[in-house]
Design a protein around this motif. Structure first.
Motif, mmCIF file in Angstrom:
data_model
loop_
_atom_site.group_PDB
_atom_site.id
_atom_site.type_symbol
_atom_site.label_atom_id
_atom_site.label_comp_id
_atom_site.label_asym_id
_atom_site.label_seq_id
_atom_site.Cartn_x
_atom_site.Cartn_y
_atom_site.Cartn_z
ATOM 1 N N ILE A 1 16.686 29.162 -13.455
ATOM 2 C CA ILE A 1 15.779 30.075 -14.168
ATOM 3 C C ILE A 1 14.438 30.196 -13.442
ATOM 4 C CG2 ILE A 1 14.471 30.395 -16.314
ATOM 5 C CD1 ILE A 1 16.813 28.968 -17.759
ATOM 6 N N LEU A 2 13.910 29.075 -12.929
ATOM 7 C CA LEU A 2 12.554 29.053 -12.383
ATOM 8 C C LEU A 2 12.471 29.383 -10.898
ATOM 9 C CD1 LEU A 2 11.253 25.814 -14.178
ATOM 10 C CD2 LEU A 2 10.815 28.197 -14.817
ATOM 11 N N SER A 3 13.573 29.294 -10.169
ATOM 12 C CA SER A 3 13.528 29.488 -8.718
ATOM 13 C C SER A 3 13.244 30.935 -8.327
ATOM 14 C CB SER A 3 14.854 29.049 -8.085
ATOM 15 O OG SER A 3 15.052 27.665 -8.232
ATOM 16 N N GLY B 1 13.434 33.720 -5.021
ATOM 17 C CA GLY B 1 14.186 33.913 -3.787
ATOM 18 C C GLY B 1 15.639 33.535 -3.945
ATOM 19 N N ASP B 2 16.265 33.155 -2.806
ATOM 20 C CA ASP B 2 17.705 32.907 -2.784
ATOM 21 C C ASP B 2 18.060 31.430 -2.777
ATOM 22 O OD1 ASP B 2 18.169 35.653 -2.661
ATOM 23 O OD2 ASP B 2 18.106 35.660 -0.458
ATOM 24 N N ASN B 3 17.055 30.553 -2.690
ATOM 25 C CA ASN B 3 17.325 29.118 -2.632
ATOM 26 C C ASN B 3 16.902 28.425 -3.927
ATOM 27 O OD1 ASN B 3 18.300 29.054 0.098
ATOM 28 N ND2 ASN B 3 16.175 29.331 0.784
ATOM 29 N N LEU B 4 17.724 27.482 -4.371
ATOM 30 C CA LEU B 4 17.422 26.727 -5.577
ATOM 31 C C LEU B 4 16.309 25.738 -5.286
ATOM 32 C CD1 LEU B 4 18.691 26.425 -8.516
ATOM 33 C CD2 LEU B 4 19.664 24.300 -7.633
ATOM 34 N N ASP B 5 15.226 25.814 -6.038
ATOM 35 C CA ASP B 5 14.082 24.924 -5.843
ATOM 36 C C ASP B 5 14.150 23.804 -6.874
ATOM 37 O OD1 ASP B 5 11.715 23.704 -5.272
ATOM 38 O OD2 ASP B 5 10.440 25.280 -6.122
ATOM 39 N N VAL B 6 14.747 22.677 -6.511
ATOM 40 C CA VAL B 6 14.903 21.590 -7.474
ATOM 41 C C VAL B 6 13.600 20.849 -7.706
ATOM 42 C CG1 VAL B 6 17.328 21.281 -6.895
ATOM 43 C CG2 VAL B 6 15.602 19.901 -5.728
ATOM 44 N N SER B 7 12.618 21.011 -6.809
ATOM 45 C CA SER B 7 11.340 20.322 -7.008
ATOM 46 C C SER B 7 10.653 20.826 -8.263
ATOM 47 C CB SER B 7 10.427 20.523 -5.793
ATOM 48 O OG SER B 7 10.088 21.891 -5.635
ATOM 49 N N SER B 8 11.028 22.017 -8.721
ATOM 50 C CA SER B 8 10.409 22.570 -9.927
ATOM 51 C C SER B 8 10.829 21.817 -11.181
ATOM 52 C CB SER B 8 10.777 24.051 -10.077
ATOM 53 O OG SER B 8 12.183 24.206 -10.228
ATOM 54 N N VAL B 9 11.913 21.041 -11.084
ATOM 55 C CA VAL B 9 12.375 20.328 -12.273
ATOM 56 C C VAL B 9 12.371 18.812 -12.128
ATOM 57 C CG1 VAL B 9 13.767 22.206 -13.224
ATOM 58 C CG2 VAL B 9 14.763 20.693 -11.505
ATOM 59 N N ILE B 10 12.467 18.289 -10.895
ATOM 60 C CA ILE B 10 12.400 16.832 -10.766
ATOM 61 C C ILE B 10 11.167 16.384 -9.992
ATOM 62 C CG2 ILE B 10 14.893 16.544 -10.934
ATOM 63 C CD1 ILE B 10 15.023 16.119 -7.951
ATOM 64 N N GLY B 11 10.536 17.290 -9.265
ATOM 65 C CA GLY B 11 9.253 17.010 -8.620
ATOM 66 C C GLY B 11 9.276 15.761 -7.782
#
Length: 465
Positions: free
Chosen positions: A388-390, A392-402
């Protein structure tokens, strides 16, 4: 041989009541009479409480107030239908009138009988009414079953995945145990996939074509325990507006999954044990026992052996439910499964939210290094939030586990970094951080951590938060 079922005759003429009762009691087990239509409601309630509900009412069309129009009969017909739509009503009048008969059937009566009647005519009409009542009751039961089974249809589980040695052992145990009807106890931390395991057992069993019914014992109010499991009869308590089929009966022929069993109070444990031993249940407000044929699967994240030693859980019930025990590994103990699970949940949620995303190698490494105190459930929620939060085309996991995404570092909201491998400390700080982030909202924090409310409250109590 008398037919089962209960009949009520309502007429202000005592001779009619005596004649009808003498005739019908030869053929039916229960024949009640009254000359006062105001007694109808109380008689219906009394018979229901005695578990002998009224099936058919033979109702006079005319009482003393108005002897020819049939208005009183229509009034009481409406009242009966409002009280219990499953009751079949036969109307009687001494004034045979075709239009009155048509109007009576339109109003909900099953048939119309003119007085004086022929005995064979009355017996035929009453027999047809009982057959109609049986059909209506069956339709009502199927409707309630359908409503209950919608729970299963609307909550299909995710796939049960894993290639690690720990999970391969779980799969082997499932395959062996599923072929029997042995009761199974699934243990493991919250979020490890206990319900998915229960579904897998059911699908691999001889009952796979039958119902799989689940109930979270931690979410059931104590005063509704018996009603949820065993069902209740209409009028059994204040809010019992209609009959309810319990989970045992809904799962008839299939599998019943009881999650969070460790939350069950001792008094309810005794009732559950009695049902399992006797293979019978009795709905609340009922008196007739119902035979049950289910495969029981239970789950808990509690240590039931310790609970037994502490007097919180019955040892005889524990023996009854854990013929086979399946212990699920934590996600940190099978970290090699994280890439498979992450890809699966990414595909699932990308389709759900109409996104086209991939996971970069660096982000997959972050996922594999994170401790995952909430196990697979937390991973699924993390992937969903990242989708939901990413941008562009790449999954940004830092947005949820930092920066907490490592096993040996965790960061609080005060930006304090701790070096530790102690999972209990990590869990405590993660729970505290979630509570702080969601401003004390326990429901939101539990959902973010991938925990049930019951599991969340146990951690709050454990850590004094």
């Amino acid at each position: 041989m008398k037919h089962t079922g209960s009949l009520l005759i309502v007429d202000d003429n005592p001779d009619i009541l005596i004649a009808a009762r003498l005739l019908l009691k030869q053929h039916y087990q229960s024949v009640k009479t009254t000359d006062n239509p105001f007694d109808i409601e109380s008689i219906i309630n009394e018979q229901r409480k005695a578990d002998q509900p009224i099936d058919v009412i033979l109702l006079d069309m005319n009482f003393t107030q108005d002897s020819i129009s049939g208005k009183e009969g229509f009034y009481w017909l409406k009242k009966i239908i409002e009280q219990d739509a499953n009751i079949v009503v036969l109307l009687m009048t001494a004034y045979g009138d075709i239009q009155l008969a048509v109007d009576a059937i339109k109003a909900g009566a099953s048939d119309f009988i003119a007085k004086p009647w022929q005995n064979e005519q009355l017996l035929g009409a009453v027999a047809a009414a009982f057959s109609h009542a049986k059909d209506k009751q069956q339709v009502g039961k199927l409707t309630r079953q359908k409503d209950g089974l919608n729970q299963v249809l609307n909550n299909q589980p995710f796939e049960f995945l894993g290639q690690s040695a720990a999970m391969q052992q779980v799969f082997t145990t499932i395959e062996k145990a599923a072929q029997t009807d042995a009761n199974i106890l699934i243990t493991g931390e919250s979020g490890t996939g206990k319900e998915l395991t229960a579904h897998a057992i059911h699908q691999a069993s001889m009952r796979h074509n039958q119902t799989f019914m689940s109930l979270d014992m931690g979410a059931v109010a104590q005063n509704l325990f018996e009603s949820e499991l065993f069902g209740h009869k209409k009028g059994a308590f204040t809010d019992a507006k209609s009959d309810l089929i319990g989970k045992f009966e809904l799962a008839q022929g299939g599998s019943l999954f009881l999650d969070e069993l460790g939350n069950l109070p001792l008094e309810h444990q005794a009732k559950l044990l009695a049902a399992l031993q006797n293979r019978k249940i009795t709905p609340v407000g009922g008196s007739k026992a119902v035979d049950i044929d289910i495969r029981l699967i239970c789950a808990t994240n509690d240590n039931l052996d310790q609970a037994v030693s502490e007097g919180r859980f019955r040892q005889d019930l524990l023996y009854r439910i854990n013929t086979v025990e399946i212990r699920l590994p934590t996600l940190r103990d099978r970290s090699e499964d994280i890439p498979i699970l992450a890809d699966y949940y990414l595909n699932h949620f990308a389709q759900k939210y109409k996104r086209n995303l991939t996971i970069k190698t660096h982000d997959m490494s972050l996922l594999c290094q994170y401790a995952w105190p909430g196990n697979v459930r937390e991973l699924a929620h993390a992937i969903e939030r990242a989708v939901i939060l990413s941008d562009g085309d790449n999954l940004d996991v830092s947005s949820v586990i930092g920066s907490a995404g490592t096993t040996n570092h965790t960061t609080t909201n005060d930006n304090e970094t701790y070096d530790t491998f102690d999972l209990e400390i990590l869990e405590q700080r993660t729970v505290r951080a979630a509570l702080t982030h969601y401003q004390g909202n326990v429901s939101h924090a539990a959902k973010a951590l991938g925990l049930t409310r019951g599991a969340m409250y146990r951690r709050l109590e454990k850590y004094g938060l």
